[in-house]
Design an enzyme around this catalytic site. Structure first.
Site, mmCIF file in Angstrom:
data_model
loop_
_atom_site.group_PDB
_atom_site.id
_atom_site.type_symbol
_atom_site.label_atom_id
_atom_site.label_comp_id
_atom_site.label_asym_id
_atom_site.label_seq_id
_atom_site.Cartn_x
_atom_site.Cartn_y
_atom_site.Cartn_z
ATOM 1 N N LYS A 108 0.841 -1.200 0.000
ATOM 2 C CA LYS A 108 0.000 0.000 0.000
ATOM 3 C C LYS A 108 0.876 1.251 0.000
ATOM 4 O O LYS A 108 1.557 1.539 0.979
ATOM 5 C CB LYS A 108 -0.919 0.031 1.214
ATOM 6 C CG LYS A 108 -1.836 1.253 1.205
ATOM 7 C CD LYS A 108 -2.492 1.510 2.534
ATOM 8 C CE LYS A 108 -3.234 2.837 2.513
ATOM 9 N NZ LYS A 108 -2.320 4.004 2.331
ATOM 10 N N GLU A 166 10.107 1.491 10.537
ATOM 11 C CA GLU A 166 11.106 2.559 10.388
ATOM 12 C C GLU A 166 10.350 3.852 10.570
ATOM 13 O O GLU A 166 9.556 4.253 9.718
ATOM 14 C CB GLU A 166 11.774 2.459 9.005
ATOM 15 C CG GLU A 166 13.028 3.314 8.900
ATOM 16 C CD GLU A 166 12.732 4.718 8.427
ATOM 17 O OE1 GLU A 166 12.606 5.604 9.315
ATOM 18 O OE2 GLU A 166 12.610 4.928 7.229
ATOM 19 N N CYS A 180 14.097 10.554 5.792
ATOM 20 C CA CYS A 180 14.055 10.171 7.207
ATOM 21 C C CYS A 180 15.418 10.324 7.865
ATOM 22 O O CYS A 180 15.517 10.723 9.024
ATOM 23 C CB CYS A 180 13.536 8.749 7.357
ATOM 24 S SG CYS A 180 14.508 7.499 6.496
ATOM 25 N N GLU A 194 10.880 16.235 14.187
ATOM 26 C CA GLU A 194 11.311 15.982 12.816
ATOM 27 C C GLU A 194 10.528 16.902 11.883
ATOM 28 O O GLU A 194 9.357 16.661 11.597
ATOM 29 C CB GLU A 194 11.085 14.518 12.435
ATOM 30 C CG GLU A 194 11.573 14.193 11.037
ATOM 31 C CD GLU A 194 11.326 12.746 10.645
ATOM 32 O OE1 GLU A 194 12.106 12.212 9.842
ATOM 33 O OE2 GLU A 194 10.360 12.151 11.145
#
Length: 467
Positions: free
Chosen positions: A165, A238, A272, A369
């Site tokens: 997905k 992750e 990331c 982040e």
């Protein structure tokens, strides 16, 4: 094996959703909005395909190598579509596709052999490896194809089947990739599903799924883990990072500034493991800020399909709003804008490459982040202070140390609390190395043999030896 068919079935509901071009903010195509109740049939098909796929390792190798060839041949079709929906420069889209091809070939050719255990008993104990079953792979929008292949290549090579997905912000290139791969893979081995929530949540918690591999935010990762726990499926998560770069007092600023800039701003900062905080020694602080700011001011920002573009737009409106909010909060907290600091006055989701100085250490642009083209630079008085600040976070994906004395830089890098640390570069990974995070940045391991073993379970066979 089986016949070759489309990697994604049409949605029986017929519902569709618009896909936007982040360079314009306007819709340019549509994708099927598949519903959670469609997953039973798709997961069932994946389970049925698993029986033959797991049984023939040689055929898997042949199929995956053929799949790599097919992706390589389709690059000219995949790359522009990827740029159109994701926003990145076209050259970076081609690089992403090359990574998909390389990863398929790498995992196709890994050879897992049984291991004998000799412990003095009159028994031959042999460890063999078995695939888990259908795998759910849920992928974000920043590297849709590369991260998809990081999940499906080892899973398929291990003998599992995959239901994949992509993000609803970037479904089209993944659907096209699925069609390309269907020329080499048997029906049901890799299935693409597209749609909005709760489709992903339902896939992660589906009782027919034996492994859920997810890349995305920490809150969503927690939800995925809770969903997978219902059937005790394995999870690999992750969950992003807030990577720090520590500059030592012997660093050659002019020599490293370009590498440092791109370690932070590549893919418009939507990486990331990008550098998201820079710690510079006090005596070099002004020099570092100015050098990064000058580099930011000269970066060419534009649509990814323009050959002159170096930085594309932020991928989507919610993420652009997040970048604007964190930047505005930093300025309100007392930060100085050395470069950028604003949304660009043009259609699309463009934000000027931004370097912030004098940022308070607890401002959200430092502690969270930001995942965009914004880089805070902070001064430090002594090295222990810098290491402590770098480690003072719930994230633990990556980090880097920059300096002239490589031995000293290595010693400092070894003190960083993260899964990967680099010296004088950042965010560079080999297909053969493990990739993992500590703290809240992840669970499990991707990459190399470790990534392959993550898709397998050991089976031990005991056979008595003859007297």
């Amino acid at each position: 094996m089986a016949t070759h068919q489309s990697a994604h079935a049409p949605s029986p509901s017929g519902e569709r959703f618009a896909v936007l071009d982040p360079a314009t903010g306007e819709a340019f195509d549509e994708a099927p909005d598949q519903q959670p109740d469609e997953l039973d049939a798709l997961v069932g098909r994946a389970h049925g395909a698993w029986r033959s796929w797991r049984a023939d390792p040689a055929a898997r190798t042949t199929a995956l190598l053929a799949a790599a060839d097919a992706v390589e041949a389709a690059g000219a079709d995949l790359a522009p579509l990827l740029t159109r929906e994701q926003g990145k420069p076209l050259a970076e889209s081609y690089a992403e596709i090359a990574r998909v091809t390389a990863r398929l070939r790498y995992f196709a050719e890994l050879d897992l052999r049984p291991q004998l255990i000799t412990d003095g008993r009159p028994v031959c104990s042999e460890v063999r490896w078995r695939p888990l079953g259908p795998v759910a792979a849920i992928v974000p929008w920043n590297f849709p194809l590369q991260l998809a292949s990081a999940k499906f290549a080892p899973a398929l090579a291990a003998g599992n089947t995959v239901v994949l997905k992509p993000s609803p912000f970037t479904p089209l290139a993944t659907r096209l990739l699925g069609s390309v791969l269907s020329a080499a893979l048997p029906d049901g081995v890799l299935t693409i599903v597209t749609g909005h929530e709760p489709l992903g949540a339902r896939l992660a918690s589906h009782p027919g799924i034996r492994h859920v591999t997810f890349t995305g935010s920490i809150p969503t990762g927690r939800d995925v883990a809770r969903g997978a726990a219902a059937s005790l499926a394995r999870v690999t998560l992750e969950l992003g990072g807030n990577d720090a770069a520590i500059l030592l007092d012997d660093v050659d600023v002019e020599k490293i500034v370009d590498r440092l800039f791109w370690a932070a701003f590549r893919n418009c900062g939507q990486v990331c493991m990008a550098v998201k905080r820079v710690y510079a020694p006090a005596r070099l602080y002004s020099h570092v800020v100015e050098a990064l700011a000058q580099r930011a001011k000269t970066a060419v920002v534009g649509a990814g399909l323009d050959p002159a573009t170096q930085l594309g737009p932020v991928n989507n409106a919610p993420q652009l709003a997040r970048v604007e909010r964190y930047t505005a909060q930093a300025v309100a907290d007392g930060a100085r804008v050395a470069a950028g600091g604003r949304r660009l006055d043009r259609p699309g989701y463009f934000f000027a490459p931004t370097v912030l100085a004098d940022v308070p250490a607890r401002s959200p642009v430092v502690t969270e982040e930001q995942f965009g083209p914004v880089l805070p630079v902070l001064p430090y008085g002594n090295l222990d202070e810098a290491v402590e600040a770098a480690n003072d976070t719930g994230f633990g994906l990556g980090g880097s140390v920059w300096g002239t004395d490589l031995g000293r830089a290595e010693e400092v890098a070894d003190r960083l609390e993260c899964g990967t640390a680099w010296v004088n570069h950042h965010a560079e990974l080999s297909l053969a190395q493990p990739f993992t995070g500590s703290k809240e940045s992840g669970v499990g391991v991707a990459g190399g043999l470790w990534g392959l073993y993550g898709n397998l379970t050991p089976f031990v066979l005991h056979v008595p030896q003859e007297a």
